[in-house]
Write an enzyme that holds these catalytic residues in place. Structure first.
Site, PDB file in Angstrom:
ATOM      1  N   TYR A   1     -59.400 -64.591 -25.591  1.00  0.00           N
ATOM      2  CA  TYR A   1     -59.425 -65.797 -26.374  1.00  0.00           C
ATOM      3  C   TYR A   1     -59.535 -65.114 -27.793  1.00  0.00           C
ATOM      4  O   TYR A   1     -58.926 -65.698 -28.793  1.00  0.00           O
ATOM      5  CB  TYR A   1     -60.219 -66.770 -26.045  1.00  0.00           C
ATOM      6  CG  TYR A   1     -59.642 -67.883 -25.197  1.00  0.00           C
ATOM      7  CD1 TYR A   1     -59.237 -69.051 -25.395  1.00  0.00           C
ATOM      8  CD2 TYR A   1     -59.820 -67.404 -23.689  1.00  0.00           C
ATOM      9  CE1 TYR A   1     -58.553 -69.684 -24.556  1.00  0.00           C
ATOM     10  CE2 TYR A   1     -59.563 -68.369 -22.670  1.00  0.00           C
ATOM     11  CZ  TYR A   1     -58.716 -69.500 -23.024  1.00  0.00           C
ATOM     12  OH  TYR A   1     -58.252 -70.170 -22.354  1.00  0.00           O
TER      13      TYR A   1
ATOM     14  N   GLU B   1     -62.053 -73.666 -17.259  1.00  0.00           N
ATOM     15  CA  GLU B   1     -61.503 -72.250 -16.423  1.00  0.00           C
ATOM     16  C   GLU B   1     -62.815 -71.771 -15.391  1.00  0.00           C
ATOM     17  O   GLU B   1     -62.367 -71.510 -14.594  1.00  0.00           O
ATOM     18  CB  GLU B   1     -60.634 -71.332 -17.196  1.00  0.00           C
ATOM     19  CG  GLU B   1     -59.324 -71.764 -17.797  1.00  0.00           C
ATOM     20  CD  GLU B   1     -59.073 -71.446 -19.149  1.00  0.00           C
ATOM     21  OE1 GLU B   1     -59.470 -70.197 -19.342  1.00  0.00           O
ATOM     22  OE2 GLU B   1     -58.086 -71.914 -19.677  1.00  0.00           O
TER      23      GLU B   1
HETATM   24  C1  HEM Z   1     -56.983 -72.056 -27.394  1.00  0.00           C
HETATM   25  C2  HEM Z   1     -56.102 -71.144 -26.716  1.00  0.00           C
HETATM   26  C3  HEM Z   1     -54.797 -71.394 -26.011  1.00  0.00           C
HETATM   27  C4  HEM Z   1     -54.317 -72.432 -25.995  1.00  0.00           C
HETATM   28  C5  HEM Z   1     -54.398 -73.733 -26.645  1.00  0.00           C
HETATM   29  C6  HEM Z   1     -53.086 -72.049 -24.653  1.00  0.00           C
HETATM   30  C7  HEM Z   1     -52.168 -73.024 -24.659  1.00  0.00           C
HETATM   31  C8  HEM Z   1     -51.216 -72.930 -23.688  1.00  0.00           C
HETATM   32  C9  HEM Z   1     -50.246 -73.877 -23.076  1.00  0.00           C
HETATM   33  C10 HEM Z   1     -50.069 -75.198 -23.810  1.00  0.00           C
HETATM   34  C11 HEM Z   1     -49.512 -73.359 -22.126  1.00  0.00           C
HETATM   35  C12 HEM Z   1     -48.442 -74.032 -21.393  1.00  0.00           C
HETATM   36  C13 HEM Z   1     -48.997 -74.758 -20.397  1.00  0.00           C
HETATM   37  C14 HEM Z   1     -48.104 -75.574 -19.335  1.00  0.00           C
HETATM   38  O1  HEM Z   1     -47.467 -74.727 -18.399  1.00  0.00           O
HETATM   39  O2  HEM Z   1     -47.708 -76.872 -19.688  1.00  0.00           O
HETATM   40  C15 HEM Z   1     -50.239 -72.015 -21.737  1.00  0.00           C
HETATM   41  C16 HEM Z   1     -49.743 -71.187 -21.079  1.00  0.00           C
HETATM   42  C17 HEM Z   1     -50.166 -69.683 -20.862  1.00  0.00           C
HETATM   43  N1  HEM Z   1     -51.289 -69.141 -21.557  1.00  0.00           N
HETATM   44 FE1  HEM Z   1     -52.260 -69.924 -22.930  1.00  0.00          FE
HETATM   45  N2  HEM Z   1     -53.416 -71.047 -24.243  1.00  0.00           N
HETATM   46  C18 HEM Z   1     -54.564 -70.415 -24.968  1.00  0.00           C
HETATM   47  C19 HEM Z   1     -55.023 -69.039 -24.444  1.00  0.00           C
HETATM   48  C20 HEM Z   1     -54.335 -68.238 -23.850  1.00  0.00           C
HETATM   49  C21 HEM Z   1     -55.051 -67.019 -23.652  1.00  0.00           C
HETATM   50  C22 HEM Z   1     -56.025 -66.309 -24.216  1.00  0.00           C
HETATM   51  C23 HEM Z   1     -54.190 -66.047 -23.042  1.00  0.00           C
HETATM   52  C24 HEM Z   1     -53.936 -64.776 -22.389  1.00  0.00           C
HETATM   53  C25 HEM Z   1     -53.523 -63.820 -23.294  1.00  0.00           C
HETATM   54  C26 HEM Z   1     -53.172 -67.027 -22.522  1.00  0.00           C
HETATM   55  C27 HEM Z   1     -52.140 -66.874 -21.969  1.00  0.00           C
HETATM   56  C28 HEM Z   1     -51.069 -67.958 -21.136  1.00  0.00           C
HETATM   57  C29 HEM Z   1     -50.079 -67.504 -20.258  1.00  0.00           C
HETATM   58  C30 HEM Z   1     -49.790 -66.243 -19.962  1.00  0.00           C
HETATM   59  C31 HEM Z   1     -49.278 -68.816 -20.133  1.00  0.00           C
HETATM   60  C32 HEM Z   1     -48.263 -69.051 -19.306  1.00  0.00           C
HETATM   61  C33 HEM Z   1     -46.970 -68.750 -20.280  1.00  0.00           C
HETATM   62  C34 HEM Z   1     -45.520 -68.991 -19.534  1.00  0.00           C
HETATM   63  O3  HEM Z   1     -45.555 -69.374 -18.326  1.00  0.00           O
HETATM   64  O4  HEM Z   1     -44.728 -69.215 -20.412  1.00  0.00           O
HETATM   65  N3  HEM Z   1     -53.304 -68.381 -23.149  1.00  0.00           N
HETATM   66  N4  HEM Z   1     -51.372 -71.761 -22.679  1.00  0.00           N
END
Ligand code: HEM
Ligand SMILES: Cc1cc2nc3c(=O)[nH]c(=O)nc-3n(C[C@H](O)[C@H](O)[C@H](O)COP(=O)(O)OP(=O)(O)OC[C@H]3O[C@@H](n4cnc5c(N)ncnc54)[C@H](O)[C@@H]3O)c2cc1C
Length: 399
Positions: A98, A140
């Site tokens: 994060y 999580e």
């Molecule tokens: C406050 C911080 C974060 C927010 C607001 C956020 C938000 C999101 C959202 C909205 C999604 C799409 C969910 C869906 O399928 O509808 C997502 C997917 C994802 N997030 Fe996060 N995230 C955060 C932190 C992180 C962190 C720290 C990581 C790790 C590096 C991460 C990695 C991913 C990955 C790999 C996906 C799937 C992407 C894809 O399939 O295109 N996220 N996140």
């Protein structure tokens, strides 16, 4: 809860930040992947990066969260974060990632908005980020604990026990543990992430709903091959790979089940509507209800282009026939003809001929226009918005 000094700052800058969020999230991903290219190669869905779907999902979620903080501070944000947390857990995301995301996201806010980001504004949005991050980390951590695994330890090797061709474009894979012990439990409606190594060495991850009840000792996924819409874009990477390579006896890298579109135990009426490949989570729910000899009233609606495209058609009809309180309504755009145990109609799905009671809980899965139309009809039929749940087979774009 946002601190008293940050509330007016976030409220005043929300329109400005909101209007630039797509530019901000685009720059955020670009900067983060410049520093850490392996994240794009092996963790993030690179097609969603090309199409912009993931930055739109991120922007939408940040805007919704910040709006909630300033407009309805007494409401818990868990409902809007639950889907993201489940997706993160299915990818094994851990708290230590994060700070990296926060640094690049807040850096992008400062770079895009320039002088508008005074130290006061920067501090207020830093607070928004960490409220969101900590809320996600808490959900999580709870999900990892409930699954009985260390944070992030979700990846398992499973063996392909069976491969079935369900239609020209869809295959089912039955997955079992190599040590023959039962696969991990899950709730009907949940999915697993599947990670494959593509010819260029990239590891790409996609989600697939579990399409049978949790009661079996194996998992089953059904994968539709995503063809290219036209010659200018490539075909779907992971689905094409699975169609070309998945063979009985092969080992696949699959996550533990996750997903918050699940069927709660109750005896109130259910409405399950799917279109195309969106049938998969509904099959798991129907299989579960049939195995439990449920007497719940269940209205099942499925829409497809034609009977030949309707994956698991016979299985769906069989499951419905085993439920004393269930009936099946099928809509085909082409070639609609009578089918045993179902009301078959021609054209696009409407709910005109159905009577639903206001205590009905609805689950929808299919293309967005289908779900939007059905949702509108359900609300017009008197269902409360909180009783209408949906699954999107891609990032939820929050619109
Ligand atoms: C406050 C911080 C974060 C927010 C607001 C956020 C938000 C999101 C959202 C909205 C999604 C799409 C969910 C869906 O399928 O509808 C997502 C997917 C994802 N997030 Fe996060 N995230 C955060 C932190 C992180 C962190 C720290 C990581 C790790 C590096 C991460 C990695 C991913 C990955 C790999 C996906 C799937 C992407 C894809 O399939 O295109 N996220 N996140
Ligand atoms: C919770 C959940 C459950 C799911 N359950 C299932 C399931 O049960 N069964 C199932 O089959 N799928 C399911 N999916 C969808 C699945 O995860 C994948 O998204 C799907 O298989 C496509 O992945 P892919 O790698 O083959 O395609 P991708 O490579 O991700 O491409 C997706 C589409 O984008 C197109 N595309 C590629 N590049 C471009 C470009 N530059 N511009 C425009 N378009 C482009 C491709 O042609 C393709 O049509 C689910 C998704 C989620 C989130």
């Amino acid at each position: 809860m946002l601190s008293a000094q940050s509330v007016p700052v976030v409220r005043a800058t929300l329109p400005l930040v909101g209007a630039s969020l797509n530019t901000i999230t685009e720059l955020f991903y670009r900067r983060m992947f410049e520093e850490r290219p392996e994240l794009l190669q092996h963790l993030f869905n690179r097609t969603n990066q090309v199409t912009g779907a993931q930055r739109e999902a991120l922007a939408g979620s940040v805007a919704a969260f910040a709006t909630l903080l300033v407009e309805r501070p007494d409401e818990r944000p868990d409902a809007i974060l639950s889907r993201i947390a489940h997706k993160h857990v299915s990818l094994g995301i851990t708290a230590d990632k994060y700070p990296l995301v926060g640094r690049h996201l807040l850096g992008a806010v400062a770079e895009v908005l320039g002088d508008a980001v005074t130290p006061e504004v920067g501090a207020a949005w830093d607070e928004v980020y960490w409220l969101m991050a900590n809320a996600l980390i808490a959900i999580e951590t709870r999900l990892y604990t409930e699954s009985g695994v260390n944070n992030g330890d979700v990846w398992r090797c499973v063996e392909i026990a069976e491969r079935r061709q369900e239609s020209t474009d869809a295959i089912s894979l039955v997955l079992r543990r190599p040590d023959s012990r039962p696969t991990a439990p899950f709730r009907p409606g949940q999915y697993v992430s599947v990670r494959v190594e593509l010819p260029d060495g990239a590891h790409q991850i996609r989600q697939y709903s579990l399409s049978t009840a949790p009661d079996h000792k194996t998992w089953r996924i059904t994968v539709k091959r995503e063809k290219a819409a036209d010659a200018t874009v490539p075909a779907g990477e992971v689905s094409s790979w699975l169609h070309a390579h998945a063979t009985v006896g092969d080992i696949l890298n699959v996550s533990l089940p996750a997903g918050d579109l699940v069927l709660p135990e109750a005896d109130t009426p259910l409405f399950l509507a799917s279109a195309g490949i969106g049938i998969t989570p509904m099959l798991s729910m129907l299989d579960h209800l049939a195995l439990a000899s449920s007497r719940r009233p269940v209205t099942v609606v499925h829409a497809d282009r034609a009977p030949g495209d309707h994956i698991h058609r016979a299985e769906q009809a069989d499951l419905v026939s085993r439920l004393s309180g269930a009936d099946l309504h099928l809509w085909y755009e082409n070639d609609a003809r009578p089918s045993p145990g179902a009301h078959v109609l021609a054209g696009r799905a409407t709910l005109d001929h159905l009577t639903l009671t206001p205590d009905t809980t609805a689950y929808l899965c299919g293309p967005l226009p289908f779900m939007r139309a059905v949702r509108g009809e359900l609300l017009a039929n008197g269902l409360h918005p909180a009783a209408v749940h949906y699954e999107v087979f891609g990032p939820d774009l929050w619109r």
